[in-house]
Design a protein around this motif. Sequence first.
Motif, PDB file in Angstrom:
ATOM      1  N   PRO A 199      49.571  17.222  13.145  1.00 30.58           N
ATOM      2  CA  PRO A 199      48.046  17.675  12.670  1.00 30.58           C
ATOM      3  C   PRO A 199      47.129  16.568  13.057  1.00 30.58           C
ATOM      4  O   PRO A 199      47.364  15.562  13.705  1.00 30.58           O
ATOM      5  N   SER A 200      46.151  17.032  12.922  1.00 32.33           N
ATOM      6  CA  SER A 200      44.845  16.215  13.234  1.00 32.33           C
ATOM      7  C   SER A 200      44.468  14.912  12.545  1.00 32.33           C
ATOM      8  O   SER A 200      44.918  14.751  11.490  1.00 32.33           O
ATOM      9  N   GLY A 201      44.262  13.770  13.318  1.00 32.68           N
ATOM     10  CA  GLY A 201      44.342  12.742  12.599  1.00 32.68           C
ATOM     11  C   GLY A 201      45.375  11.676  12.708  1.00 32.68           C
ATOM     12  O   GLY A 201      45.522  10.782  11.958  1.00 32.68           O
ATOM     13  N   THR A 202      46.463  12.183  13.294  1.00 34.58           N
ATOM     14  CA  THR A 202      47.728  11.736  13.179  1.00 34.58           C
ATOM     15  C   THR A 202      48.010  10.499  13.930  1.00 34.58           C
ATOM     16  O   THR A 202      48.930   9.672  13.720  1.00 34.58           O
ATOM     17  N   GLY A 203      47.009  10.595  14.889  1.00 32.04           N
ATOM     18  CA  GLY A 203      47.151   9.077  15.711  1.00 32.04           C
ATOM     19  C   GLY A 203      47.811   9.526  17.126  1.00 32.04           C
ATOM     20  O   GLY A 203      48.093   8.622  18.093  1.00 32.04           O
ATOM     21  N   LYS A 204      47.842  10.840  17.606  1.00 28.89           N
ATOM     22  CA  LYS A 204      48.054  11.286  19.025  1.00 28.89           C
ATOM     23  C   LYS A 204      47.343  10.607  19.999  1.00 28.89           C
ATOM     24  O   LYS A 204      48.084  10.204  20.957  1.00 28.89           O
ATOM     25  N   SER A 205      46.030  10.823  19.965  1.00 32.35           N
ATOM     26  CA  SER A 205      45.298  10.357  20.889  1.00 32.35           C
ATOM     27  C   SER A 205      45.462   8.682  21.087  1.00 32.35           C
ATOM     28  O   SER A 205      45.293   8.110  22.262  1.00 32.35           O
TER      29      SER A 205
HETATM   30  N1  ATP Z   1      38.009   3.860  17.838  1.00 32.35           N
HETATM   31  C1  ATP Z   1      38.455   4.222  16.572  1.00 32.35           C
HETATM   32  N2  ATP Z   1      37.921   3.489  15.633  1.00 32.35           N
HETATM   33  C2  ATP Z   1      38.159   3.733  14.390  1.00 32.35           C
HETATM   34  N3  ATP Z   1      38.767   4.675  13.930  1.00 32.35           N
HETATM   35  C3  ATP Z   1      39.657   5.315  14.824  1.00 32.35           C
HETATM   36  C4  ATP Z   1      39.272   5.231  16.069  1.00 32.35           C
HETATM   37  N4  ATP Z   1      39.874   6.096  16.983  1.00 32.35           N
HETATM   38  C5  ATP Z   1      40.640   6.858  16.040  1.00 32.35           C
HETATM   39  N5  ATP Z   1      40.205   6.343  14.973  1.00 32.35           N
HETATM   40  C6  ATP Z   1      41.028   6.879  13.577  1.00 32.35           C
HETATM   41  O1  ATP Z   1      42.367   6.978  13.917  1.00 32.35           O
HETATM   42  C7  ATP Z   1      42.705   8.197  13.344  1.00 32.35           C
HETATM   43  C8  ATP Z   1      43.756   8.858  14.321  1.00 32.35           C
HETATM   44  O2  ATP Z   1      42.957   9.395  15.357  1.00 32.35           O
HETATM   45  P1  ATP Z   1      43.679  10.098  16.783  1.00 32.35           P
HETATM   46  O3  ATP Z   1      42.217  10.503  17.388  1.00 32.35           O
HETATM   47  O4  ATP Z   1      44.472   9.161  17.126  1.00 32.35           O
HETATM   48  O5  ATP Z   1      44.288  11.421  16.018  1.00 32.35           O
HETATM   49  P2  ATP Z   1      44.834  12.464  16.852  1.00 32.35           P
HETATM   50  O6  ATP Z   1      46.083  12.701  16.426  1.00 32.35           O
HETATM   51  O7  ATP Z   1      44.545  12.701  18.185  1.00 32.35           O
HETATM   52  O8  ATP Z   1      43.766  13.663  16.126  1.00 32.35           O
HETATM   53  P3  ATP Z   1      43.282  15.063  16.856  1.00 32.35           P
HETATM   54  O9  ATP Z   1      44.268  16.104  16.874  1.00 32.35           O
HETATM   55  O10 ATP Z   1      41.822  15.325  15.808  1.00 32.35           O
HETATM   56  O11 ATP Z   1      42.823  14.810  18.104  1.00 32.35           O
HETATM   57  C9  ATP Z   1      41.814   8.918  12.771  1.00 32.35           C
HETATM   58  O12 ATP Z   1      41.642   8.986  11.354  1.00 32.35           O
HETATM   59  C10 ATP Z   1      40.822   8.463  13.471  1.00 32.35           C
HETATM   60  O13 ATP Z   1      39.523   8.478  12.632  1.00 32.35           O
END
Ligand code: ATP
Lengths: 252, 223
Positions: free
Chosen positions: A39-45
């Motif tokens: 899911p979104s926001g899980t930390g994948k990026s």
């Molecule tokens: N540079 C940053 N500073 C503060 N919080 C961050 C930063 N980068 C990411 N986050 C937070 O970390 C969490 C995970 O973010 P991330 O982008 O890794 O999720 P994701 O799984 O890639 O989501 P998506 O599917 O929306 O791309 C989120 O809550 C985001 O707000």
Amino acid sequence: MSETILKVQDIHKSYGDLEVLKGISFEVKQGETKVIIGPSGTGKSTLLRCINQLTPPDKGCIWLNGVELTDHKVDINKARSSIGMVFQDFNLFAHLKALDNVLIGLIKVKKMEKQKATELAVEELRRVGLEDKASSYPAELSGGQQQRLSIARALAMNPKLILFDEPTSALDPELIGEVLEVMISLAREGMTMLVVSHEMGFARSVANEIIFMENGVIIEEGPPRQLFSRPKHKRTGEFLNKITELYGESGK
Amino acid sequence: MSEINFIWYTLLPSLLEGAVITLQVIVISIPAGLIIGILMAVGRIYGNKFISLMCTGYVAFFRGTPLLVQLFILYYGLPSIGIFFSPFMAAVIGFSLCSGAYHSEYLRGAIQSIKIGQMMAARSIGMNRFRAILHIILPQALRRAIPGCSNEIIYLIKYSSLAFMVTCVELTGAAKIIAGRYFKYMEIFLVVGAIYLIVVSIANKFLNGLEKKLRIPGLEMGK
Ligand SMILES: Nc1ncnc2c1ncn2[C@@H]1O[C@H](COP(=O)(O)OP(=O)(O)OP(=O)(O)O)[C@@H](O)[C@H]1O
Ligand SMILES: [Mg+2]
């Protein structure tokens, strides 16, 4: 058994009070394609950025070909040049023509001679079907072409591993196919790839394994067929059903 | 007849002499100011706390105080601590420092308008921060800053007339001396105004041409 290219061990990363990654471990072997979903926001990026140290993790180790990237003594710029990264919104160098986007790493990072670098760059453009766009600026290309160009930019550095962060989710549906095609042929040629994507058609056709992540941990990991037919965790099944509904099965 | 003699043998030679000084002042100050501006902008954004603070302080000082005060400090003030500049040097240094502060503001805005992904992509192919700034960020930021920096360059051409206040006899200074001697303020300063107008027009045309020449699709202002 082929050798391990990437080893990720117990990675933790917090932003302030928010613990985004809570102990992630997995491996990617030579020639494997692993697809990360969640899911979104899980930390994948965040995980992908931790792997090439654009965002150094708070705790844990990353090895690439046996070299520990999390070791402060390692020349991280050099190490990073052998990990390709493809971004959701392409991040092509806006002031450089297509050919120069591919060339710049060869010339400025690898210090290759202009002529040899140009031959190589043209070859990479051909590989992604953009040989006739060499002198276009990124803004003059379609989304699909831009993403293929960014793949060529990564390929030119002759990476041991390419990280893809949702490479098709900024694209119009009719442009997704051309990018997935390039990725599928890379996978078949034996490129080692770690792909965050919800394109299940792609995952089913080339992924060796799917990693399902939620709330900063890996819930389940396994071959696509196994995850689809008999997931160990209820959440995995639910999530797979949801994204198959949402994204369909394009890219098969 | 004596009128023509006056113009030909007295006015023009000294205005020309002054104009040459003016040109020298601006031809040195423009690039020097730009370089200072780039260093300050990069220092503020990418420097560590200390460097960033120093650059911020620099810009605050040079934008926050009248240029004339800066020139007086350089020319009349510094000798009291043993630093002497010729009038010409005092003017060039003053204009470069001041202009650099303004350039840095335009550049800072331009750098900040560039998406963070550009830096990430540059780092991802193995560039270190310095290379990424040099090869990826600055070429884009400079293009975006051209309109603002052009403005500052035009201003510089005009405020170069303040050099006379530190006894550097450039165009305006030369004109003032002659005008005072012959009581022909109106005529002489109309001519001087026309000369500035011509220089500014040429600079403007050049800068607009440069902006057009360097224009890249997708890198326009505000994009
Ligand atoms: N540079 C940053 N500073 C503060 N919080 C961050 C930063 N980068 C990411 N986050 C937070 O970390 C969490 C995970 O973010 P991330 O982008 O890794 O999720 P994701 O799984 O890639 O989501 P998506 O599917 O929306 O791309 C989120 O809550 C985001 O707000
Ligand atoms: Mg993400």
